[in-house]
Design a protein around this motif. Structure first.
Motif, PDB file in Angstrom:
ATOM      1  N   PRO A  31      26.598  17.462  45.053  1.00 42.81           N
ATOM      2  CA  PRO A  31      25.844  17.303  43.800  1.00 42.81           C
ATOM      3  C   PRO A  31      25.967  18.530  42.902  1.00 42.81           C
ATOM      4  O   PRO A  31      26.421  19.586  43.356  1.00 42.81           O
ATOM      5  CB  PRO A  31      24.393  17.142  44.283  1.00 42.81           C
ATOM      6  N   HIS A  32      25.536  18.385  41.645  1.00 39.74           N
ATOM      7  CA  HIS A  32      25.507  19.550  40.757  1.00 39.74           C
ATOM      8  C   HIS A  32      24.655  20.644  41.403  1.00 39.74           C
ATOM      9  O   HIS A  32      23.715  20.334  42.159  1.00 39.74           O
ATOM     10  CB  HIS A  32      24.897  19.165  39.401  1.00 39.74           C
ATOM     11  N   ASP A  33      24.933  21.884  41.060  1.00 46.70           N
ATOM     12  CA  ASP A  33      24.210  23.017  41.660  1.00 46.70           C
ATOM     13  C   ASP A  33      22.691  22.850  41.534  1.00 46.70           C
ATOM     14  O   ASP A  33      21.945  23.163  42.464  1.00 46.70           O
ATOM     15  CB  ASP A  33      24.632  24.328  40.985  1.00 46.70           C
ATOM     16  N   SER A  34      22.276  22.316  40.374  1.00 46.49           N
ATOM     17  CA  SER A  34      20.828  22.185  40.148  1.00 46.49           C
ATOM     18  C   SER A  34      20.208  21.126  41.066  1.00 46.49           C
ATOM     19  O   SER A  34      18.997  21.097  41.249  1.00 46.49           O
ATOM     20  CB  SER A  34      20.588  21.813  38.689  1.00 46.49           C
ATOM     21  N   ASP A  35      21.033  20.240  41.653  1.00 47.31           N
ATOM     22  CA  ASP A  35      20.507  19.178  42.531  1.00 47.31           C
ATOM     23  C   ASP A  35      20.904  19.386  43.987  1.00 47.31           C
ATOM     24  O   ASP A  35      20.856  18.446  44.783  1.00 47.31           O
ATOM     25  CB  ASP A  35      21.047  17.805  42.081  1.00 47.31           C
ATOM     26  N   SER A  36      21.368  20.583  44.315  1.00 50.83           N
ATOM     27  CA  SER A  36      21.898  20.820  45.662  1.00 50.83           C
ATOM     28  C   SER A  36      20.876  21.599  46.492  1.00 50.83           C
ATOM     29  O   SER A  36      20.730  22.806  46.342  1.00 50.83           O
ATOM     30  CB  SER A  36      23.214  21.609  45.538  1.00 50.83           C
TER      31      SER A  36
END
Ligand code: 3HC
Length: 311
Positions: free
Chosen positions: A200-205
């Motif tokens: 996932p994107h860094d913000s959702d990881s």
């Protein structure tokens, strides 16, 4: 030393780029994080043998068959190094396999897509192994010694795999109209799932915070994904294929490509077990594991006998 002092020392060693070795003190969370990541990586290598193994009997020439067989065999070796590295953290292989079979442990989403044509062997080698290398080159500097050392050998072999795939694509792209169409179709189907391989994107990881702090991950999901895109677009252009993303555009300021958005609903469906081939992959692994039980028993009996001789 108190737990707090031990943790402080541990983080100081990580910050000083020292490798952590199996018998050394490590926080329980670090050990568990590594078991999760390394085992899922190992499972990916082994499950990844299925979509390609599927084409060994149908390779279009003896050379193509030999190369594909060598590649699939390499993946088994990668699984072996990674399971061994994982076992140094105090978990055994049976438990790891059990986690795979019960769905507790994941494996790379990409292997839940079927391989429909010979061009898919090209797309898998070029894109899937290509994406894996971008990630794994970075993992050669991971903080856990056995994992980092395993990655060095794995990366060398993955480079060969990437070239094997690109060669197939290049050949088909300059072949007959039907072959070129087949190559483009494989790229169309594998492009987006390959981008999903980076997570996932860094913000959702959820795992990235600790992974970066402990230098398990050296670069973020998004940074690695962008590097892969920038490299691969040029390779596609070189052989006359088109990446299936209408939003793809060179960004002069960033010196990088802007690109569209991944279908994250599809990604989560696949990693939660509902992809096109999830059930088939796990069922096939279970079957092979059961059929190989006698080999494991025989190997263990032989090892026990040797041990008794030594005593
Ligand atoms: N497929 C399946 N699951 C994925 C995934 C993917 N492409 N991307 C993320 N996930 C899962 C994570 O495992 C995590 O689930 P969990 O907490 O239940 O384990 C969840 O989605 C959230 O993602 P995070 O970004 O928080 O997870 P990570 O920090 O672990 O990052 C990763 C994911 C980038 C895949 C990282 O684990 C990693 O770098 N792993 C090592 C490399 C690896 O496993 N590669 C497999 C590629 S295939 C291969 O090597 C075979 C070769 O032959 C091609």
């Amino acid at each position: 030393m108190t737990e707090e002092q031990l943790e402080k020392n541990f983080q100081n060693r990580i910050d000083a780029e020292q490798k952590i070795e199996p018998r050394e003190w490590m926080p329980e969370k670090y050990r568990k994080h590594l078991i999760r990541q390394i085992s899922q990586h190992a499972h990916s290598e082994v499950i990844g043998m299925q979509p390609e193994g599927n084409w060994i009997t149908r390779a279009p020439s003896m050379r193509a068959k030999m190369v594909l067989m060598a590649k699939v065999q390499d993946e088994a070796g990668h699984g072996l190094y990674l399971y061994s590295a994982c076992e140094t953290l105090g978990i055994n292989r049976d438990e790891l396999v059990e986690q795979l079979h019960t769905g507790k442990a994941k494996y790379a989403s990409i292997f839940n897509y079927p391989t429909l044509t010979w061009a898919d062997m090209g797309a898998v080698g070029w894109l899937v192994d290509g994406a894996a290398i971008v990630n794994q080159v970075s993992l050669q500097r991971t903080s856990y010694g056995p994992y980092a050392r395993g990655m060095v050998k794995i990366c060398k072999e993955e480079s060969f795999h990437q070239r094997q795939g690109y060669e197939i694509m290049a050949q088909m792209a300059k072949g007959t109209d039907a072959q070129k169409k087949m190559a483009q179709d494989a790229l169309d189907r594998f492009w987006w799932p390959s981008l999903m391989m980076f997570g996932p994107h860094d913000s959702d990881s959820p795992n990235s915070g600790n992974a970066i702090k402990w230098k398990i991950k050296r670069e973020s999901n998004d940074v690695l994904r962008q590097r892969f895109i920038d490299k691969t677009i040029e390779q596609a252009e070189l052989i006359g294929l088109t990446v299936p993303d209408p939003d793809l555009k060179w960004n002069e300021e960033r010196q990088s490509y802007d690109w569209g958005e991944i279908d994250w609903d599809e990604f989560y469906e696949v990693i939660n077990g509902n992809g096109l081939a999830n059930r088939q992959r796990v069922a096939q692994h279970k079957k092979a594991h059961d059929q190989g039980a006698w080999v494991r028993e025989a190997a263990k009996a032989y090892a026990d006998k040797q041990k008794n001789k030594e005593v």
